[in-house]
Design a protein around this motif. Structure first.
Motif, short mmCIF file in Angstrom:
data_model
loop_
_atom_site.label_atom_id
_atom_site.label_comp_id
_atom_site.label_asym_id
_atom_site.label_seq_id
_atom_site.Cartn_x
_atom_site.Cartn_y
_atom_site.Cartn_z
N GLN A 131 1.62 0.79 -9.27
CA GLN A 131 1.07 1.85 -8.43
C GLN A 131 -0.45 1.69 -8.27
N ALA A 132 -1.11 1.24 -9.34
CA ALA A 132 -2.55 1.01 -9.27
C ALA A 132 -2.87 -0.10 -8.26
N LYS A 133 -2.05 -1.14 -8.24
CA LYS A 133 -2.26 -2.21 -7.27
C LYS A 133 -2.02 -1.72 -5.85
N VAL A 134 -1.05 -0.82 -5.67
CA VAL A 134 -0.78 -0.28 -4.33
C VAL A 134 -1.94 0.61 -3.88
N ASP A 135 -2.52 1.36 -4.81
CA ASP A 135 -3.61 2.29 -4.47
C ASP A 135 -4.97 1.61 -4.32
N ASN A 136 -5.03 0.31 -4.54
CA ASN A 136 -6.31 -0.41 -4.42
C ASN A 136 -6.81 -0.35 -2.98
N PRO A 137 -7.99 0.25 -2.71
CA PRO A 137 -8.46 0.38 -1.33
C PRO A 137 -8.92 -0.93 -0.71
N ASP A 138 -9.31 -1.91 -1.52
CA ASP A 138 -9.79 -3.20 -0.98
C ASP A 138 -9.41 -4.29 -1.98
#
Length: 327
Positions: A131-138
């Motif tokens: 989920q953290a990788k999906v939420d990465n903005p850039d």
């Protein structure tokens, strides 16, 4: 993620000292690091940047330039410099200088990024990591970093607070620069207006010189046709300006109104009255007595009117009674 290459040679040293102390002793620090590198005369230590960290720590970014005998120079790669600093005896010397941490500031290779993202850190649930990788903005510039425990959360909070203070300081500097620019703009506008007036005055003076020069040049010559035509046009314009109902009359009227407004404005600005407090009390007392006298006079007049009405009523009855006797 850092975007510096290994050839840039940037190495980060974290000192257990305040930024002010580091900046005041920067030259001594450079000399001490040069001694740590063996005092080689072909090496030069340079400071790339200094930044404040929480808990009175300071981050110093350095690079080392190596000069060859043929006159060329190059930066020592970051990995080579970091490996030298990680030697046991060198690390001890750095600790004596106050260094608590050293690391390279180089960009990660695609293989390293892939390995970091595919393997969740210890103690982090794989679902949360995904989920953290999906939420990465850039994803090209940023990678997720786990925060485990209150200590790491406190460190992150201190870093954010430090960055907020730095941003506020920068905003204050920008605000001061804007204020200075506004002052300079006001001064510049005033100078431009002054130069415009000066240009207008010089233009009039130049025109007067040209007129006198033209008069001297044309002295003794007969008036030409175009000059006669110009004279007629100027006479016509002068006649229109001098006409009472045209521009001159309107200008005179406007000038009169402006003078009257300036006169009344000056009179109003100069008319200021001040009354002493004792005098003001005496005036109030006098006006009160006058009011009481007027009230008493009004009551007397009302009584007299009542008496007059009674007299009139008595006269009317007498007249009626006499009229009945005579009838």
């Amino acid at each position: 993620m850092p975007n510096n290459k290994d050839e840039d040679g940037l190495v980060v040293l974290v000192f257990n000292k305040k930024e002010a102390d580091i900046r005041s002793q920067q030259q001594q620090l450079v000399e001490s690091l040069h001694k740590v590198l063996g005092g080689n005369q072909t090496l030069t230590v340079n400071v790339e940047g200094i930044k404040t960290l929480p808990d009175d720590q300071t981050e110093v970014v350095i690079y080392v330039v190596e000069r060859s005998p043929n006159g060329t120079s190059r930066r020592v790669p970051a990995t080579t410099l970091y490996a030298h600093f990680e030697q046991a005896n060198i690390k001890t010397q750095l600790q004596q200088l106050g260094v608590t941490l050293s690391m390279t500031r180089t960009e990660l290779s695609p293989a390293q990024i892939k390995q970091l993202l595919q393997n969740p850190p210890a103690g982090v649930d794989p679902i949360i990591w995904e989920q953290a990788k999906v939420d990465n903005p850039d994803s090209e510039k940023l990678i997720p970093v786990p925060m485990v425990g209150f200590k790491e959360l406190l460190r992150r909070l201190k870093v954010q607070d430090q960055m907020t203070k730095q941003h506020q300081t920068r905003l204050d500097i920008i605000s001061e620069d804007i204020s200075e620019l506004q002052k300079n703009q006001t001064t510049t506008m005033a100078k431009i207006a002054q130069y415009k007036r000066k240009l207008m005055d010089l233009s009039h003076r130049t025109l007067q010189v040209l007129i006198k020069q033209e008069i001297q040049r044309k002295s003794g010559y007969a008036i030409q046709a175009d000059e006669e035509q110009l004279r007629v046009q100027l006479d016509t314009i002068q006649g229109e300006l001098n006409a009472p109902t045209q521009f001159k009359g309107r200008l005179n009227e406007l000038m009169s109104q402006i003078r009257m407004q300036n006169h009344f404005g000056a009179v109003k600005s100069e008319e200021r009255y001040y009354i002493d407090a004792d005098l003001l009390r005496e005036i109030k007392q006098h006006l009160k007595q006058q009011q009481e006298g007027l009230s008493h006079l009004i009551s007397i007049i009302k009584d007299d009117l009542e008496d007059i009405k009674l007299v009139e009523h008595g006269l009317n009855e007498t007249i009626h009674s006499r009229g009945g006797v005579f009838s």
